[in-house]
Design an enzyme around this catalytic site. Structure first.
Site, short mmCIF file in Angstrom:
data_model
loop_
_atom_site.label_atom_id
_atom_site.label_comp_id
_atom_site.label_asym_id
_atom_site.label_seq_id
_atom_site.Cartn_x
_atom_site.Cartn_y
_atom_site.Cartn_z
N SER A 116 -44.16 -14.30 9.04
CA SER A 116 -45.28 -13.59 9.01
C SER A 116 -45.27 -12.11 9.70
O SER A 116 -45.24 -12.11 10.86
CB SER A 116 -46.53 -14.57 9.73
N LYS A 122 -51.41 -13.15 4.03
CA LYS A 122 -51.21 -13.91 5.04
C LYS A 122 -52.22 -13.22 6.46
O LYS A 122 -52.86 -14.20 7.09
CB LYS A 122 -49.91 -14.13 5.58
N LYS A 131 -50.29 -12.71 17.69
CA LYS A 131 -49.17 -12.10 16.99
C LYS A 131 -49.81 -11.36 15.66
O LYS A 131 -49.96 -10.33 14.92
CB LYS A 131 -47.93 -12.44 16.82
#
Length: 295
Positions: A94, A169, A237
């Site tokens: 990701s 995502k 993140k």
């Protein structure tokens, strides 16, 4: 099929194991080392990403963040050095959608296909091969790799071109974070008002507020079980990626920014490795009240 798998952590190891169990020849590389359990099951340990790429037709990367993908692909002894025309690189990490588009162009220039295919479902989904897989890239490459995706996941969607998988995502992580925050606020309010939060959650599960987050993470909040399925630092993140992408596009994401600040507060209290459902603890600190006190 001759496969390569780079990045054998909490997610990558079980994903690679499914490929090995299906009878594929899987060449493995990970830092600091390839898990012996995968070698015992038939995986082939390699000394570098370059060696993996030399041996495999499809090379999968599953590493923590954008710089790690860049290093795995284009660093010294990286994947790019071992590629030859016609191979396919699949990044299931990701990472940044913007960086992904640049990585794809560099791989395409070597005569190879590139798919970005991040996943949702966490460690449980990886172990049970029930991951949702969101893919960006060319249809032909997707069709070629889809049988491999089906060994690792259930909901597999070609969203669009390179970068679109990562964009999906990022959108997923925004929705998940904001739902965790909403469930946390609701259960905290109910508990502070004197209601039993476990019973409140049970009642809400039968109505329009029902969700996977209320079901799973609401239960974690009530029971105080914050051992990580997905660490706060990883969700930080992902929200950084969302906010950076939004800034580049001139889009405001005010509630995403708020969720990130709550994660930051948890991290400041030593919670970087807590499960992301523990975002509620930042709300509890502000209220000077824990949900469990109302049960």
């Amino acid at each position: 099929m001759k496969l390569g798998f780079i990045g054998l952590g909490i997610m990558g190891a079980p994903m690679a194991e499914h490929l090995i169990a299906a009878g594929h020849q899987v060449h493995l590389y990970s830092i600091p080392s390839v898990p012996q359990a995968l070698v015992d099951k038939g995986g082939i340990a390699c000394a570098s990403g370059r060696e993996v790429a030399q041996q495999a037709d499809v090379i999968i990367t599953m590493v923590p963040d954008t710089p790690h993908v860049e290093s795995a692909l284009f660093g010294e002894n990286g994947v790019a050095e071992g590629l030859s025309t016609g191979k396919t690189v699949v990044d299931m990490s990701s990472i940044s959608p913007i960086a992904t588009k640049a990585f794809a162009q560099r791989i395409n220039a070597l005569g190879c296909d590139y798919l970005d295919a991040p996943v949702s479902g966490g460690e449980v989904g990886a172990k049970n091969a029930t991951l949702s897989i969101m893919v960006g890239g060319e249809q032909a490459a997707f069709d070629r790799v889809k049988p491999l995706f089906e060994l690792m996941g259930k909901n597999i969607t070609l969203v669009g071109g390179n970068g679109d998988g990562q964009t999906t995502k990022v959108a997923n992580q925004v929705i998940v974070a904001l739902n965790i925050e909403a469930v946390g606020e609701a259960l905290l309010l109910a508990a502070k008002a004197g209601a039993n939060p476990a019973k409140v959650r049970e009642a809400l599960m039968g109505g329009f507020a029902s969700s996977k987050i209320l079901e799973i993470h609401g239960d974690r909040m009530v029971k105080r079980t914050f051992d990580p399925g997905f660490r706060i630092e990883l969700h930080q993140k992902d929200l950084n990626l969302a906010l950076q992408t939004a800034k580049a596009l001139g889009v405001s994401l005010p509630n995403t920014a708020t969720a990130q600040e709550l994660f930051n507060a948890c991290a400041a209290h030593g919670g970087s490795a807590w499960d992301h459902s523990a975002l509620v603890r930042a709300l509890e600190i502000m209220a000077n009240f824990e949900i469990g006190q109302g049960s």
